[in-house]
Write a protein that holds these residues in place. Structure first.
Motif, short mmCIF file in Angstrom:
data_model
loop_
_atom_site.label_atom_id
_atom_site.label_comp_id
_atom_site.label_asym_id
_atom_site.label_seq_id
_atom_site.Cartn_x
_atom_site.Cartn_y
_atom_site.Cartn_z
N ALA A 166 0.57 -1.18 0.26
CA ALA A 166 0.13 -0.22 -0.26
C ALA A 166 0.60 1.65 0.26
CB ALA A 166 -1.02 0.07 1.24
N ILE A 167 1.97 0.73 0.34
CA ILE A 167 3.06 1.80 1.10
C ILE A 167 3.66 2.62 -0.74
CG2 ILE A 167 4.99 3.22 1.79
CD1 ILE A 167 4.45 2.12 4.72
N LEU A 168 4.18 1.41 -1.50
CA LEU A 168 4.38 1.96 -2.45
C LEU A 168 3.89 1.82 -3.77
CD1 LEU A 168 7.32 -1.44 -2.40
CD2 LEU A 168 7.67 1.42 -2.03
N ARG A 169 2.25 1.62 -3.13
CA ARG A 169 1.42 2.22 -4.19
C ARG A 169 0.90 3.34 -4.03
NH1 ARG A 169 -2.18 -1.85 -2.72
NH2 ARG A 169 -3.48 0.05 -1.05
N ASP A 170 0.66 4.32 -3.48
CA ASP A 170 0.82 5.29 -2.28
C ASP A 170 2.07 6.29 -3.19
OD1 ASP A 170 -1.82 5.16 -2.06
OD2 ASP A 170 -1.90 4.88 0.00
N ALA A 171 3.41 5.86 -3.41
CA ALA A 171 4.33 6.47 -2.75
C ALA A 171 5.51 5.77 -3.87
CB ALA A 171 4.69 6.93 -1.29
N PRO A 172 5.34 5.53 -4.63
CA PRO A 172 6.57 5.02 -5.56
C PRO A 172 8.25 5.09 -5.28
CG PRO A 172 4.60 5.17 -6.85
CD PRO A 172 4.01 6.08 -5.62
N GLY A 173 8.15 6.53 -4.78
CA GLY A 173 9.46 7.19 -4.70
C GLY A 173 10.19 6.61 -3.40
N GLU A 174 9.37 6.12 -2.21
CA GLU A 174 9.44 5.24 -0.98
C GLU A 174 10.84 4.16 -0.84
OE1 GLU A 174 8.52 6.86 2.21
OE2 GLU A 174 8.32 8.16 1.37
N LEU A 175 10.05 3.63 -1.68
CA LEU A 175 11.10 2.15 -2.01
C LEU A 175 12.55 2.94 -2.26
CD1 LEU A 175 11.29 -0.44 -2.10
CD2 LEU A 175 10.98 -0.18 -4.81
N PRO A 176 13.01 3.59 -2.62
CA PRO A 176 14.34 4.10 -2.78
C PRO A 176 15.32 4.08 -1.00
CG PRO A 176 13.96 5.06 -4.63
CD PRO A 176 12.66 4.35 -3.90
N ALA A 177 14.14 5.00 -1.45
CA ALA A 177 14.31 5.68 0.37
C ALA A 177 14.85 4.53 1.76
CB ALA A 177 13.58 6.83 0.64
N LEU A 178 13.63 3.64 1.71
CA LEU A 178 13.54 2.55 1.95
C LEU A 178 15.03 1.71 2.11
CD1 LEU A 178 11.73 1.16 4.53
CD2 LEU A 178 10.27 0.46 2.79
N ALA A 192 1.49 -3.70 -12.60
CA ALA A 192 2.11 -2.52 -12.05
C ALA A 192 0.98 -0.76 -13.03
CB ALA A 192 3.56 -2.16 -12.47
N PHE A 193 0.65 -1.62 -13.57
CA PHE A 193 0.15 -0.44 -14.37
C PHE A 193 -1.12 -0.76 -13.62
CE2 PHE A 193 -3.20 0.16 -17.37
CZ PHE A 193 -2.45 1.71 -18.32
N LEU A 194 -1.73 -2.02 -13.44
CA LEU A 194 -3.10 -1.83 -13.12
C LEU A 194 -2.58 -0.86 -11.46
CD1 LEU A 194 -4.39 -5.38 -13.66
CD2 LEU A 194 -5.22 -3.21 -14.69
N ALA A 195 -2.19 -0.93 -10.93
CA ALA A 195 -2.01 -0.25 -9.47
C ALA A 195 -1.12 0.67 -9.53
CB ALA A 195 -0.51 -1.22 -8.67
N GLY A 196 -1.29 0.79 -11.05
CA GLY A 196 -0.40 2.89 -10.69
C GLY A 196 0.38 2.61 -10.47
N SER A 197 1.69 1.98 -9.98
CA SER A 197 3.19 2.20 -9.62
C SER A 197 3.90 2.27 -10.92
CB SER A 197 3.28 1.46 -9.06
OG SER A 197 3.36 -0.51 -9.16
N LEU A 198 3.42 2.97 -11.89
CA LEU A 198 4.71 3.27 -13.13
C LEU A 198 4.87 4.47 -13.26
CD1 LEU A 198 4.09 0.71 -15.46
CD2 LEU A 198 5.64 0.87 -13.81
#
Length: 341
Positions: free
Chosen positions: A185-197, A269-275
């Protein structure tokens, strides 16, 4: 990022009263509930002075964590409330419990609160109602001066409906509820969180000197092999183990069915809107080029310039697409015995 909004409440006008208010943290396993509890406990509800970038008062660590699912009811009572000498077999001396040891503005963290039986729930309810308790085998009333933070990964509404969790205890705990979302859920709402995490976890695993290189390697492996749509059923705990596996073995095998194919990963990823827009264009250009084998035909189909298509085709993704295609053709190829039928 998980609890920034909630934490601000502990540093505003009501900070001096927050130790009287229990906090309930709910969320799936591995989503950081204990980190939230420790952040609340270590803040001691003392206001943060933004001008000086420090807390208004000095404090020492005072978080007493107890995993209730790992102990029997007798041990839970002894650990929480303490006991008097001779209260049970093995009680060779008086012993204070964590409710007694906890100082003013300290925190007792009760992990897996839904796992305790009815007798313990009754005693915890009394602590929340009266702020008093008794040691096991004793009659003297003692006062609890700290704060209770409880956590669970269970649906407490369902537990109450099944008769396993007392509604009156829930209503005492739910004055302040914090929900820790799943990693997906976090990465779906804010994909940019992954590199920092990844950077944060890599520093904890390999140290600051190696953190950047390990984070980059792990991020590349995750994007190429798992795809942006991977659900991370183990949440942050699974992500941490993924980083460890990539560091030690150069790969990671999720505890689930085979990782998604490149096409399925892009679709998820397309359906989740995370791209991002660039990832979407790169992925689609590569998919079409894998089918046509021609930059000109790909450019014509996508109404793009040939140079753009050439620049956007992802070589690593293309190689994986071709591997999958070759594997599928191999599975469909008839055997010698069936070729003449």
């Amino acid at each position: 990022a998980i609890f920034t909004h909630d934490m601000r409440r502990y540093r505003r006008g009501l900070w001096q009263r927050m130790h009287d208010v229990p906090t309930l943290i709910v969320g799936p396993t591995g989503s950081g509930k204990e980190l939230v509890a420790r952040a609340i406990g270590l803040s001691r509800h003392i206001p943060f002075q933004s001008a000086g970038q420090r807390f208004a008062e000095d404090f020492r660590e005072g978080v007493f964590a107890l995993n209730l699912s790992a102990l029997s009811s007798t041990l839970i009572e002894s650990e929480l409330f303490g006991h008097r000498r001779g209260a049970f077999t093995g009680a060779v001396g008086d012993r204070p419990g964590w409710l007694e040891v906890c100082p003013p503005l300290g925190t007792v963290f009760l992990d897996e609160i839904a796992e305790v039986d009815a007798s313990i729930q009754v005693k915890l309810l009394r602590v929340l109602q009266t702020r008093t308790f008794q040691r096991v085998g004793d009659t003297q009333e003692r006062r609890f001066q700290g704060k209770i933070v409880a956590a669970t990964n269970r649906d407490l509404a369902a537990e109450m409906a099944a008769g396993r969790f007392r509604p009156d205890l829930y209503y005492r705990l739910c004055a302040d509820v914090i929900e820790t979302p799943s990693l997906a859920a976090i990465l779906r709402d804010a994909p940019g969180e992954l590199p920092a995490l990844l950077r944060f976890l890599a520093a904890r695993i390999a140290g600051e000197a190696e953190a950047e290189a390990l984070a980059v390697a792990a991020e590349r492996w995750i994007r190429e092999r798992l795809g942006p749509g991977y659900p991370w059923p183990g949440n942050v705990r699974e992500l941490e183990q993924c980083i460890r596996n990539v560091m030690v073995r150069g790969t990671y095998h999720p505890p689930r069915a085979e990782p998604a194919t490149p096409r399925a990963g892009l679709a998820d990823a397309f359906l989740a809107g995370s791209l991002t827009a660039d990832e979407l264009v790169r992925g689609y250009c590569t998919l079409v080029y894998a089918q046509t084998g021609s930059y000109l035909e790909t450019a014509r189909r996508l109404a793009l310039d040939r140079r753009t298509v050439t620049a956007k085709v992802d070589r690593e993704l293309l190689a994986r697409l071709r591997d999958v295609t070759a594997s599928e053709r191999g599975r469909r190829k008839p055997t010698d015995g069936s070729a003449g039928r």
